[in-house]
Motif scaffolding. Structure first.
Motif, PDB file in Angstrom:
ATOM      1  N   ASN A  40       0.712  -1.236  -0.015  1.00 42.46           N
ATOM      2  CA  ASN A  40      -0.085   0.012   0.005  1.00 42.46           C
ATOM      3  C   ASN A  40       0.628   1.372  -0.107  1.00 42.46           C
ATOM      4  O   ASN A  40       0.315   2.411  -0.169  1.00 42.46           O
ATOM      5  CB  ASN A  40      -0.941  -0.182   1.084  1.00 42.46           C
ATOM      6  CG  ASN A  40      -1.981  -1.053   1.232  1.00 42.46           C
ATOM      7  OD1 ASN A  40      -2.525  -1.594   0.092  1.00 42.46           O
ATOM      8  ND2 ASN A  40      -1.712  -1.755   2.431  1.00 42.46           N
ATOM      9  N   ASN A  41       2.241   1.181   0.165  1.00 38.53           N
ATOM     10  CA  ASN A  41       3.018   2.382   0.204  1.00 38.53           C
ATOM     11  C   ASN A  41       4.271   1.893  -0.581  1.00 38.53           C
ATOM     12  O   ASN A  41       5.342   1.361   0.001  1.00 38.53           O
ATOM     13  CB  ASN A  41       3.295   2.939   1.749  1.00 38.53           C
ATOM     14  CG  ASN A  41       4.207   3.762   1.638  1.00 38.53           C
ATOM     15  OD1 ASN A  41       4.592   4.405   0.655  1.00 38.53           O
ATOM     16  ND2 ASN A  41       4.819   4.403   2.881  1.00 38.53           N
ATOM     17  N   PHE A  46       9.595  -0.899   3.536  1.00 34.76           N
ATOM     18  CA  PHE A  46       9.045  -1.474   4.755  1.00 34.76           C
ATOM     19  C   PHE A  46       9.716  -2.528   5.460  1.00 34.76           C
ATOM     20  O   PHE A  46       9.996  -3.698   4.871  1.00 34.76           O
ATOM     21  CB  PHE A  46       7.893  -1.780   4.466  1.00 34.76           C
ATOM     22  CG  PHE A  46       6.748  -2.128   5.589  1.00 34.76           C
ATOM     23  CD1 PHE A  46       6.812  -1.128   6.647  1.00 34.76           C
ATOM     24  CD2 PHE A  46       6.132  -3.227   5.640  1.00 34.76           C
ATOM     25  CE1 PHE A  46       5.834  -1.460   7.784  1.00 34.76           C
ATOM     26  CE2 PHE A  46       5.344  -3.632   6.629  1.00 34.76           C
ATOM     27  CZ  PHE A  46       5.272  -2.788   7.854  1.00 34.76           C
ATOM     28  N   SER A  47      10.419  -2.316   6.455  1.00 37.39           N
ATOM     29  CA  SER A  47      11.388  -3.395   7.301  1.00 37.39           C
ATOM     30  C   SER A  47      10.746  -4.716   7.371  1.00 37.39           C
ATOM     31  O   SER A  47       9.256  -4.641   7.880  1.00 37.39           O
ATOM     32  CB  SER A  47      11.817  -3.017   8.339  1.00 37.39           C
ATOM     33  OG  SER A  47      12.927  -1.966   8.271  1.00 37.39           O
ATOM     34  N   VAL A  48      11.291  -6.028   7.459  1.00 38.24           N
ATOM     35  CA  VAL A  48      10.767  -7.196   7.683  1.00 38.24           C
ATOM     36  C   VAL A  48      11.357  -7.499   9.166  1.00 38.24           C
ATOM     37  O   VAL A  48      12.623  -7.357   9.557  1.00 38.24           O
ATOM     38  CB  VAL A  48      11.225  -8.396   6.754  1.00 38.24           C
ATOM     39  CG1 VAL A  48      10.574  -9.821   7.295  1.00 38.24           C
ATOM     40  CG2 VAL A  48      10.457  -7.852   5.514  1.00 38.24           C
ATOM     41  N   LEU A 155      10.125  -6.895  -3.066  1.00 38.93           N
ATOM     42  CA  LEU A 155       9.060  -7.838  -2.450  1.00 38.93           C
ATOM     43  C   LEU A 155       8.016  -7.045  -1.516  1.00 38.93           C
ATOM     44  O   LEU A 155       8.563  -6.285  -0.779  1.00 38.93           O
ATOM     45  CB  LEU A 155       9.836  -9.011  -1.719  1.00 38.93           C
ATOM     46  CG  LEU A 155      10.806  -9.895  -2.566  1.00 38.93           C
ATOM     47  CD1 LEU A 155      11.688 -10.705  -1.528  1.00 38.93           C
ATOM     48  CD2 LEU A 155      10.132 -10.687  -3.477  1.00 38.93           C
ATOM     49  N   TYR A 156       6.970  -7.433  -1.948  1.00 39.38           N
ATOM     50  CA  TYR A 156       5.837  -6.838  -0.851  1.00 39.38           C
ATOM     51  C   TYR A 156       5.362  -7.921   0.148  1.00 39.38           C
ATOM     52  O   TYR A 156       4.978  -9.067  -0.001  1.00 39.38           O
ATOM     53  CB  TYR A 156       4.635  -6.661  -1.934  1.00 39.38           C
ATOM     54  CG  TYR A 156       5.057  -5.673  -3.110  1.00 39.38           C
ATOM     55  CD1 TYR A 156       5.728  -4.331  -2.728  1.00 39.38           C
ATOM     56  CD2 TYR A 156       5.241  -6.048  -4.347  1.00 39.38           C
ATOM     57  CE1 TYR A 156       5.823  -3.393  -3.741  1.00 39.38           C
ATOM     58  CE2 TYR A 156       5.749  -5.208  -5.435  1.00 39.38           C
ATOM     59  CZ  TYR A 156       6.130  -4.217  -5.181  1.00 39.38           C
ATOM     60  OH  TYR A 156       6.544  -3.220  -6.228  1.00 39.38           O
ATOM     61  N   HIS A 157       5.225  -7.191   1.332  1.00 38.73           N
ATOM     62  CA  HIS A 157       4.709  -7.887   2.410  1.00 38.73           C
ATOM     63  C   HIS A 157       3.726  -7.147   3.418  1.00 38.73           C
ATOM     64  O   HIS A 157       3.577  -6.016   3.241  1.00 38.73           O
ATOM     65  CB  HIS A 157       5.678  -8.596   3.331  1.00 38.73           C
ATOM     66  CG  HIS A 157       6.510  -7.596   3.968  1.00 38.73           C
ATOM     67  ND1 HIS A 157       6.146  -7.036   5.327  1.00 38.73           N
ATOM     68  CD2 HIS A 157       7.461  -6.538   3.699  1.00 38.73           C
ATOM     69  CE1 HIS A 157       7.227  -6.206   5.728  1.00 38.73           C
ATOM     70  NE2 HIS A 157       7.983  -5.927   4.762  1.00 38.73           N
TER      71      HIS A 157
END
Length: 157
Positions: A40-41, A46-48, A155-157
């Motif tokens: 969504n961003n 965005f950290s895992v 990679l998206y999560h």
């Protein structure tokens, strides 16, 4: 006569010597750079959390329980390369995503001192069962892995 033989052997010895080649450049085989994003961003990585990464068939992790927004993965000369990406859901419960990378390795001779450099072309990536994985999707940003300056795969999560 002895002087002529000595002179000939000395001259032959000098001509047979090879200069010491020193590699005056950094010759590295680049790794695949992966960045993680929230679907969504797409602007901010965005950290895992608690990420552990294994090469398929290996019990030794490449990354162990790390929190990060990107990583660099080595590619093998044998095609394809598969990675298992695990993250902790809660407590000791983990979930695993399987990432398979296909490519064509290209080896180039740099010099005798520096050796051979490998880079990869025609990169493709697939996630096994993305509907049942903590990884929700991927986007290939660059199909040639020839440096580590920019991400090749999102990679998206």
């Amino acid at each position: 006569m002895k002087k002529i033989v000595f002179l000939a052997l000395t001259l032959l010895g000098c001509c047979a010597c090879e200069s010491d080649d020193l590699c005056d450049q950094t010759v590295n085989t680049p790794r695949l750079v992966v960045r993680f994003y929230d679907p969504n961003n797409l602007r901010t990585p965005f950290s895992v959390s608690n990420l552990t990464v294994y090469g398929e068939g290996s019990s030794t992790p490449l990354v162990s329980k790390a929190t990060l927004d990107s990583l660099a993965l080595p590619l093998r000369l044998e095609n394809p390369t598969t990675y298992l990406l695990q993250t902790v859901v809660s407590g000791t419960i983990t979930t695993t995503a399987t990432l398979t990378l296909s490519y064509t390795p290209v080896q180039t001779f740099v010099s005798k001192a520096c050796g051979i450099r490998t880079y990869y072309t025609t990169l493709s990536a697939t996630l096994q069962n993305p509907n049942h994985s903590w990884l929700k999707g991927l986007k290939l940003r660059n199909t040639t892995v020839d440096n580590e300056k920019k991400a090749h795969l999102h990679l998206y999560h």
